[in-house]
Design a protein around this motif. Structure first.
Motif, PDB file in Angstrom:
ATOM      1  N   ARG A 242       0.827  -1.214   0.000  1.00 22.78           N
ATOM      2  CA  ARG A 242       0.000   0.000   0.000  1.00 22.78           C
ATOM      3  C   ARG A 242       0.864   1.268   0.000  1.00 22.78           C
ATOM      4  NH1 ARG A 242      -5.624   1.634   3.123  1.00 22.78           N
ATOM      5  NH2 ARG A 242      -5.688   3.706   2.188  1.00 22.78           N
ATOM      6  N   ALA A 243       2.078   1.180   0.523  1.00 24.00           N
ATOM      7  CA  ALA A 243       2.942   2.376   0.550  1.00 24.00           C
ATOM      8  C   ALA A 243       3.158   2.936  -0.860  1.00 24.00           C
ATOM      9  CB  ALA A 243       4.277   2.042   1.200  1.00 24.00           C
ATOM     10  N   LEU A 244       2.992   2.080  -1.883  1.00 23.43           N
ATOM     11  CA  LEU A 244       3.190   2.572  -3.258  1.00 23.43           C
ATOM     12  C   LEU A 244       2.198   3.684  -3.599  1.00 23.43           C
ATOM     13  CD1 LEU A 244       3.857  -0.774  -5.205  1.00 23.43           C
ATOM     14  CD2 LEU A 244       5.481   0.707  -3.993  1.00 23.43           C
ATOM     15  N   LEU A 245       1.004   3.638  -2.964  1.00 24.21           N
ATOM     16  CA  LEU A 245       0.002   4.691  -3.197  1.00 24.21           C
ATOM     17  C   LEU A 245       0.495   6.044  -2.703  1.00 24.21           C
ATOM     18  CD1 LEU A 245      -3.271   2.791  -2.166  1.00 24.21           C
ATOM     19  CD2 LEU A 245      -2.552   3.372  -4.491  1.00 24.21           C
ATOM     20  N   ASN A 246       1.604   6.024  -1.985  1.00 28.33           N
ATOM     21  CA  ASN A 246       2.202   7.250  -1.454  1.00 28.33           C
ATOM     22  C   ASN A 246       3.216   7.861  -2.420  1.00 28.33           C
ATOM     23  OD1 ASN A 246       3.164   8.606   1.540  1.00 28.33           O
ATOM     24  ND2 ASN A 246       1.118   7.759   1.359  1.00 28.33           N
ATOM     25  N   LEU A 247       3.293   7.335  -3.639  1.00 31.24           N
ATOM     26  CA  LEU A 247       4.193   7.947  -4.631  1.00 31.24           C
ATOM     27  C   LEU A 247       3.966   9.472  -4.670  1.00 31.24           C
ATOM     28  CD1 LEU A 247       6.206   7.731  -7.053  1.00 31.24           C
ATOM     29  CD2 LEU A 247       4.196   7.516  -8.534  1.00 31.24           C
ATOM     30  N   GLY A 248       5.043  10.223  -4.572  1.00 35.04           N
ATOM     31  CA  GLY A 248       4.940  11.685  -4.646  1.00 35.04           C
ATOM     32  C   GLY A 248       4.542  12.354  -3.348  1.00 35.04           C
ATOM     33  N   HIS A 249       4.142  11.567  -2.341  1.00 38.61           N
ATOM     34  CA  HIS A 249       3.594  12.160  -1.124  1.00 38.61           C
ATOM     35  C   HIS A 249       4.654  12.545  -0.101  1.00 38.61           C
ATOM     36  CE1 HIS A 249      -0.165  10.857  -2.866  1.00 38.61           C
ATOM     37  NE2 HIS A 249      -0.841  11.409  -1.876  1.00 38.61           N
ATOM     38  N   THR A 250       5.811  11.889  -0.105  1.00 47.51           N
ATOM     39  CA  THR A 250       6.821  12.265   0.895  1.00 47.51           C
ATOM     40  C   THR A 250       7.298  13.682   0.584  1.00 47.51           C
ATOM     41  OG1 THR A 250       7.488   9.968   0.651  1.00 47.51           O
ATOM     42  CG2 THR A 250       8.745  11.299   2.213  1.00 47.51           C
ATOM     43  N   PHE A 251       7.583  13.937  -0.701  1.00 49.94           N
ATOM     44  CA  PHE A 251       7.892  15.307  -1.108  1.00 49.94           C
ATOM     45  C   PHE A 251       6.638  16.187  -0.956  1.00 49.94           C
ATOM     46  CE2 PHE A 251      11.106  13.083  -3.912  1.00 49.94           C
ATOM     47  CZ  PHE A 251      12.238  13.622  -3.303  1.00 49.94           C
ATOM     48  N   GLY A 252       5.520  15.711  -1.470  1.00 50.75           N
ATOM     49  CA  GLY A 252       4.296  16.534  -1.534  1.00 50.75           C
ATOM     50  C   GLY A 252       3.804  16.971  -0.159  1.00 50.75           C
ATOM     51  N   HIS A 253       3.758  16.036   0.782  1.00 50.17           N
ATOM     52  CA  HIS A 253       3.300  16.400   2.127  1.00 50.17           C
ATOM     53  C   HIS A 253       4.258  17.391   2.783  1.00 50.17           C
ATOM     54  CE1 HIS A 253       0.483  12.679   2.966  1.00 50.17           C
ATOM     55  NE2 HIS A 253      -0.062  13.569   2.160  1.00 50.17           N
ATOM     56  N   ALA A 254       5.560  17.245   2.514  1.00 49.01           N
ATOM     57  CA  ALA A 254       6.534  18.193   3.084  1.00 49.01           C
ATOM     58  C   ALA A 254       6.269  19.598   2.531  1.00 49.01           C
ATOM     59  CB  ALA A 254       7.955  17.742   2.759  1.00 49.01           C
ATOM     60  N   LEU A 255       5.981  19.686   1.239  1.00 47.58           N
ATOM     61  CA  LEU A 255       5.678  20.992   0.639  1.00 47.58           C
ATOM     62  C   LEU A 255       4.403  21.574   1.258  1.00 47.58           C
ATOM     63  CD1 LEU A 255       6.276  20.126  -3.146  1.00 47.58           C
ATOM     64  CD2 LEU A 255       7.875  21.240  -1.593  1.00 47.58           C
ATOM     65  N   GLU A 256       3.382  20.747   1.383  1.00 46.84           N
ATOM     66  CA  GLU A 256       2.118  21.229   1.975  1.00 46.84           C
ATOM     67  C   GLU A 256       2.328  21.749   3.395  1.00 46.84           C
ATOM     68  OE1 GLU A 256      -1.779  19.081   1.270  1.00 46.84           O
ATOM     69  OE2 GLU A 256      -0.387  17.505   0.704  1.00 46.84           O
ATOM     70  N   ALA A 257       3.107  21.004   4.180  1.00 50.50           N
ATOM     71  CA  ALA A 257       3.330  21.411   5.574  1.00 50.50           C
ATOM     72  C   ALA A 257       4.124  22.706   5.630  1.00 50.50           C
ATOM     73  CB  ALA A 257       4.058  20.293   6.336  1.00 50.50           C
ATOM     74  N   GLU A 258       5.142  22.823   4.769  1.00 52.03           N
ATOM     75  CA  GLU A 258       5.930  24.065   4.741  1.00 52.03           C
ATOM     76  C   GLU A 258       5.066  25.259   4.338  1.00 52.03           C
ATOM     77  OE1 GLU A 258       9.585  24.801   5.432  1.00 52.03           O
ATOM     78  OE2 GLU A 258       8.542  23.384   6.700  1.00 52.03           O
ATOM     79  N   LEU A 259       4.031  24.999   3.577  1.00 53.80           N
ATOM     80  CA  LEU A 259       3.115  26.070   3.153  1.00 53.80           C
ATOM     81  C   LEU A 259       1.948  26.221   4.131  1.00 53.80           C
ATOM     82  CD1 LEU A 259       3.193  25.172  -0.642  1.00 53.80           C
ATOM     83  CD2 LEU A 259       4.087  27.276   0.373  1.00 53.80           C
ATOM     84  N   ALA A 260       2.092  25.575   5.303  1.00 53.79           N
ATOM     85  CA  ALA A 260       1.096  25.674   6.383  1.00 53.79           C
ATOM     86  C   ALA A 260      -0.305  25.263   5.917  1.00 53.79           C
ATOM     87  CB  ALA A 260       1.088  27.084   6.978  1.00 53.79           C
ATOM     88  N   PHE A 261      -0.357  24.308   4.977  1.00 58.34           N
ATOM     89  CA  PHE A 261      -1.632  23.760   4.489  1.00 58.34           C
ATOM     90  C   PHE A 261      -2.564  24.856   3.967  1.00 58.34           C
ATOM     91  CE2 PHE A 261      -0.175  20.977   8.010  1.00 58.34           C
ATOM     92  CZ  PHE A 261       0.246  19.924   7.215  1.00 58.34           C
TER      93      PHE A 261
END
Ligand SMILES: NC(=O)c1ccc[n+]([C@@H]2O[C@H](COP(=O)([O-])OP(=O)(O)OC[C@H]3O[C@@H](n4cnc5c(N)ncnc54)[C@H](O)[C@@H]3O)[C@@H](O)[C@H]2O)c1
Ligand SMILES: O=C(O)C(=O)C[C@@H](O)[C@H](O)[C@H](O)COP(=O)(O)O
Ligand SMILES: [Zn+2]
Length: 368
Positions: A242-261
Motif C-alpha cells: 500500500r505504501a506505493l500509493l504514497n508515490l509523490g507524497h513524501t515530497f508533496g506532504h513536506a511541501l504542503e506542511a511548509e506552506l502551512a496547508f
C-alpha cells in the motif's frame, strides 16, 4: 448505468464503490439499505450549499431521520478544532452506535468525517459520498482517515473503512477546474504506480478528463478505484504494497506542511509536483532513465499541474523539507523512506534513502 467495484480482501467488511450518475439523488435508498437508526451528514459549507439539500431530501425520502453539520471549506478544517466540533454535534444530536455518518464532500470532509466516525462511541459506520474528483478516485476508498497538525500532514488518524462509497460523476460538474486538475494528479499517480497503458491513455484519448469531460472522468474514476481497491485489499494497513500509493507524497506532504496547508498548493498539486520529483530523483540515482522521468513530467505538466519547485511562489529550504520528510509516517528509525521508480508503471519502496543525497537533489531542484 452504474459500475460497482468491490473492496475486499482484508480484515474489514467488504464494501462496494458505486460509480455512476444520479447517485446523490439515490443516496437515501443506498444508505437505508444498510439499515442505520438514522443518518447524519457531515459536509463543508461550499458543498452543503450546492448538493446538501439533494442528499438530505433523498435520505428523508428513504425514511431516515437526518441532519447535517458543516465545517468551513478547505484543508484547515482537518484540525483538532473541527474534529471536536463535529464530534460534539454528533453527541448533541443524540446519534447512537447504529447511526450512520454520511461524508458529503471532498477529501477534507471524507478524512475528517471518517475520523469522527472512527472515534464516536469507539466507532460507528460511515458512508462516503465524494464530490471532488480527488475524493472519488482516491480518498473515499481505503479507509485512511486523518487530521493535520502544524507538525505535519495526516499525523493523527485511524484506519476506518466506509460501508459504501457513492461516486456521482454528475457532482463533478460544479467543481472548479483547479480542483478537477488536482484530482487528476492522483489519477496520473495511479498510472505511474502500476499501469503504464492507463498513464498513456490519460495523456491521449482520456486527456479531456482533466478539463472536466464526464465520460473521460468516469473511465478515470473507475480505473483508479480498481487500482486502489486491489492494493487496499492486499494490504489494508500499509504493511507493504500500500505504501506505493504514497508515490509523490513524501515530497508533496513536506511541501504542503511548509506552506502551512494553505491555498498555495492543493494536495493534488503537491502530489503532482512530488511525483515529478520522485521520478527525477530516481533518474538522478540511476534507478530509472532520464527519458522516463521526462515522460512522467511531461504527462503531469500537460494536465496543467506543477512539476517544478519554481512553479510555486515560495522559497523552500532543503533542510526544512528534509526535517518534514523525516517526520513522515513511512520513516522508520529516523531513516527517510521514498517511493521511487524504475519506469512508469513500475515503482518500489526504498526504506533506506540517503538524506544527504536527497538534500543535494533538493538544492539542485532550487531549494535553498
Ligand atoms: N484518505 C485518503 O486516502 C486520501 C487520499 C487522497 C487525499 N486525501 C486528502 O484529501 C484532501 C484533499 O481533498 P480534495 O482535493 O477533495 O479537497 P477538498 O475536500 O478541500 O475540496 C476541494 C474544494 O472543492 C470544493 N468542492 C467539493 N466538491 C465540490 C463540488 N462538487 N462542486 C464545487 N465545489 C466542490 C470544496 O468545498 C473545497 O473548497 C487532503 O486533505 C488530502 O490529504 C486523503
Ligand atoms: O490510500 C493511501 O494509502 C494513500 O497513500 C493515498 C494518498 O493519496 C493519500 O493522500 C493518503 O491520505 C496519504 O496517506 P498518508 O499515510 O501518507 O497520510
Ligand atoms: Zn494523496
Amino acid at each position: 448505468m452504474t459500475t460497482t467495484i468491490l473492496v475486499s480482501g482484508g480484515a474489514f467488511a467488504p464494501y462496494d464503490v458505486v460509480v455512476g450518475r444520479g447517485l446523490l439523488k439515490a443516496a437515501g435508498a443506498e444508505v437505508a439499505a444498510l439499515k442505520p437508526t438514522r443518518a447524519f451528514i457531515v459536509s463543508d459549507e461550499t458543498v452543503a450549499a450546492i448538493h446538501g439539500e439533494t442528499v438530505r431530501a433523498s435520505l428523508a425520502a428513504a425514511g431516515l431521520a437526518t441532519g447535517m453539520v458543516t465545517v468551513p471549506a478547505g484543508e484547515a478544517s482537518k484540525s483538532f478544532e473541527q474534529l471536536e466540533a463535529v464530534l460534539d454535534r454528533l453527541l448533541v444530536e443524540g446519534l447512537d452506535r447504529k447511526s450512520m455518518v454520511v461524508a458529503l464532500g471532498g477529501g477534507v470532509v471524507g478524512d475528517l468525517a471518517g475520523l469522527a466516525a472512527a472515534l464516536f462511541m469507539r466507532g460507528i459506520d460511515f458512508v462516503q459520498v465524494p464530490t471532488t474528483l480527488l475524493a472519488q478516485v482516491d480518498s473515499s476508498v481505503g479507509g485512511k482517515t486523518a487530521i493535520d497538525t502544524p507538525r505535519g500532514k495526516n499525523l493523527i488518524g485511524a484506519f476506518h473503512q466506509p460501508r459504501r462509497v457513492l461516486a456521482d460523476i454528475e457532482a463533478l460538474a460544479t467543481l472548479p477546474v483547479r480542483q478537477v486538475r488536482s484530482g487528476w494528479a492522483e489519477v496520473l499517480k495511479h498510472g505511474l504506480i502500476c499501469d503504464a497503458a492507463f498513464f498513456d491513455w490519460l495523456g491521449g484519448e482520456g486527456a479531456a478528463g482533466a478539463s472536466g469531460d464526464p465520460d473521460a472522468l468516469e473511465r478515470a474514476v473507475i480505473r483508479s478505484v480498481e487500482i486502489k481497491a486491489q492494493i487496499v485489499g492486499e494490504d489494508e494497513k500499509e504493511a507493504g504494497r500500500r505504501a506505493l500509493l504514497n508515490l509523490g507524497h513524501t515530497f508533496g506532504h513536506a511541501l504542503e506542511a511548509e506552506l502551512a496547508f494553505g491555498d498555495t498548493l492543493t494536495h493534488g498539486e503537491a502530489v503532482a509536483l512530488g511525483c515529478a520529483m520522485a521520478f527525477r530523483y530516481s533518474a538522478q540515482q540511476s534507478l530509472c532513465s532520464a527519458a522516463e522521468a521526462e515522460r512522467a513530467e511531461a504527462g503531469i505538466r500537460a494536465a496543467g499541474l506543477p512539476t517544478r519547485l519554481s512553479d510555486v511562489d515560495h522559497n523552500f529550504a532543503a533542510d526544512a523539507l528534509i526535517a518534514r520528510m523525516a517526520g513522515d509516517k513511512k520513516a522508520e528509525g529516523g531513516r527517510l523512506t521514498l517511493i521511487l521508480a524504475r519506469a512508469i508503471g513500475d515503482v518500489f519502496t526504498d526504506k533506506n534513502v540517503d538524506a544527504g543525497a536527497v538534500r543535494a537533489f533538493l538544492i539542485g531542484e532550487g531549494a535553498a
